[in-house]
Design a protein around this motif. Structure first.
Motif, mmCIF file in Angstrom:
data_model
loop_
_atom_site.group_PDB
_atom_site.id
_atom_site.type_symbol
_atom_site.label_atom_id
_atom_site.label_comp_id
_atom_site.label_asym_id
_atom_site.label_seq_id
_atom_site.Cartn_x
_atom_site.Cartn_y
_atom_site.Cartn_z
ATOM 1 N N ALA A 213 0.813 -1.218 0.000
ATOM 2 C CA ALA A 213 0.000 0.000 0.000
ATOM 3 C C ALA A 213 0.847 1.268 0.000
ATOM 4 O O ALA A 213 0.405 2.310 -0.472
ATOM 5 C CB ALA A 213 -0.930 -0.001 1.218
ATOM 6 N N ARG A 224 -5.244 -0.249 -0.949
ATOM 7 C CA ARG A 224 -4.486 -1.468 -0.690
ATOM 8 C C ARG A 224 -4.151 -1.631 0.793
ATOM 9 O O ARG A 224 -3.561 -2.644 1.181
ATOM 10 C CB ARG A 224 -3.184 -1.465 -1.504
ATOM 11 N N CYS A 225 -4.501 -0.645 1.603
ATOM 12 C CA CYS A 225 -4.128 -0.655 3.018
ATOM 13 C C CYS A 225 -5.090 -1.537 3.822
ATOM 14 O O CYS A 225 -6.308 -1.417 3.708
ATOM 15 C CB CYS A 225 -4.148 0.779 3.558
#
Length: 369
Positions: A213, A224-225
Motif C-alpha cells: 500500500a 491497498r491498506c
C-alpha cells in the motif's frame, strides 16, 4: 480578552496544562496550509482515497482551517501516546510473532481499549476551557480524526513530529504509537517550530507492508491498506487482497512495528487504553461466534463498534479462510470447528440477505491447504 495577556507565555502554560491532561506534547500551527494543497489534490486525483467519498466531498477544506471553522487563526495541536500501561518489554516482536499464528485474531493496538475519539475529545475540551478561562471569550472547536482536518500536516508544522515514509507522524521521543488532536481557536498564538525529517535511507515500512500500500516513500494508496480494507471499506474486499490480510481483522500495525523509531514508543499512563477482554490474544473462532448482541455489548465504547457486526464477521471470515489455507500451526480440531462455524454462518447470512458476508464466508470455505 483579559489584561496582561502574553501569547508566548500562554503557549507555555497550555503545554503545562496539556501534560497534566496526559497529552504527550502540545504545539501550535498557523492556518496557512496552502503548500499542502497540491499534494492533497494529487492524492485525491489518483483515487488513493478509495471508497472514502467524503474525502473528495470535503476537497480542499482540509487544508483551509479558517474555511472549516470561520474565524480560526491558530491551531493548538496535541499528541497522546496510546501503548497500554501494561505493555511488556519486547512487545513489538511479540506483536509480529502473532501474525504467524493463523488461528489468532489480530486487532490493531490502538483499537483494543476505549475509543480514542472519546478520550482525546474530552481532554481537548478541558484544555480549550482552560485557555478560555485564561484569556476571556474564546472561539474554539476540538477535533480528533473527526472532521476534514489535515492532522498530520498541522502536527508536523507545529513540531509534534515529521511525516514518516508510511505517511504517519513520527517523533524522536515517542515513535508513532500516538493519537493526534486539534483545537481550532480564534486567538493569534505564536507557532511552535516544526520538526525535521529523520527517516534517512530507511525503507523498513515500505518493505514490511503486506499489501504494497505504501506505493512510494510518503505516498499511500488507501485502497491497498489493510486498515482501510478492514475498517473503512464497506463492501466486498477485493479477491486479490484477501489472502494478504492474514489474521488481521481490524487494522494493521506492520509498518509501525518494524519502524526503528518505535523503540522509543512510550506507554500511556491512562487505563483507558488497556486491552479489553476479547480484543487481545483471542482466537478467530471465538470472536466469530459472537452474536450481534454480544458484539455490541463487548465493543461498547470501543472504536471497533462503528464497523458493525456484519463487517466484523466479514473480516473474521477472511482471516478464517486464510487460517484454513495456512501452513502455520493450528490444531486440526480447531480447523474442523472453523469449517463448521463457517458452514453454519452460511444459512444465517442467507436469512439476513447479506450477500457481502455470504460471499466472504463462501470464499473462506473454499480455502484449503
Amino acid at each position: 480578552m483579559k489584561a496582561g495577556f502574553d501569547a508566548a507565555q500562554l503557549v507555555s502554560q497550555i503545554q503545562v496544562w496539556g501534560r497534566q491532561l496526559s497529552f504527550s506534547q502540545i504545539g501550535v500551527a498557523d492556518v496557512d496550509l496552502s503548500s499542502a494543497e497540491p499534494g492533497l489534490q494529487a492524492w485525491l486525483s489518483a483515487g488513493f482515497h478509495g471508497s472514502m467519498t467524503y474525502m473528495e466531498r470535503h476537497g480542499m477544506k482540509r487544508a483551509r482551517p479558517a474555511e472549516l471553522v470561520p474565524g480560526t487563526v491558530s491551531v493548538i495541536t496535541a499528541r497522546m501516546d496510546y501503548l497500554p500501561p501494561s505493555t511488556p518489554d519486547g512487545w513489538a516482536g511479540q506483536e509480529l510473532a502473532r501474525l504467524e499464528q493463523p488461528g489468532e485474531a489480530v486487532v490493531s493496538v490502538y483499537a483494543r481499549g476505549r475509543d480514542y475519539h472519546k478520550v482525546l475529545r474530552q481532554r481537548l475540551q478541558k484544555l480549550a476551557d482552560q485557555v478560555a478561562e485564561a484569556v476571556g471569550p474564546l472561539g474554539a472547536r476540538v477535533f480528533t480524526d473527526s472532521a476534514p482536518v489535515l492532522e498530520a500536516e498541522l502536527a508536523s508544522r507545529s513540531g509534534l513530529g515529521w511525516r514518516g515514509k508510511h505517511t504517519l507522524l513520527l517523533n524522536r521521543e515517542g515513535g508513532s504509537f500516538f493519537f493526534l488532536g486539534e483545537i481550532y481557536v480564534d486567538l493569534a498564538l505564536p507557532a511552535t517550530s516544526p520538526a525535521s525529517d529523520h527517516c534517512g535511507q530507511c525503507q523498513a515500512c515500505l518493505t514490511a507492508c503486506p499489501t504494497g500500500a505504501i506505493v512510494a516513500p510518503y505516498r499511500l494508496d488507501a485502497r491497498r491498506c489493510i486498515s482501510y480494507l478492514t475498517i473503512e471499506h464497506e463492501g466486498s474486499i477485493p479477491l486479490e487482497m484477501r489472502p494478504l490480510l492474514g489474521n488481521r481483522i481490524y487494522g494493521c500495525d506492520d509498518c509501525q512495528l518494524v519502524c526503528p523509531w518505535n523503540k522509543f514508543a512510550a506507554r500511556s499512563d491512562l487505563p483507558d487504553f488497556e486491552p479489553r477482554e476479547g480484543l487481545a490474544a483471542s482466537r478467530l473462532l471465538q470472536l466469530f461466534g459472537w452474536t450481534e448482541a454480544q458484539f455490541l455489548q463487548r465493543t461498547e465504547g470501543s472504536p471497533i463498534r462503528r464497523i458493525g457486526h456484519a463487517r466484523w464477521q466479514r473480516n473474521l471470515a477472511v482471516a478464517m479462510g486464510n487460517a484454513l489455507a495456512s501452513s502455520g500451526e493450528m490444531q486440526e480440531s480447531e480447523a474442523t470447528a472453523m469449517r463448521l462455524a463457517l458452514e453454519e454462518a452460511v444459512s444465517a447470512a442467507q436469512a439476513r440477505g447479506d450477500e457481502t458476508l455470504l460471499e466472504h464466508i463462501t470464499w473462506a470455505l473454499g480455502r484449503t491447504k
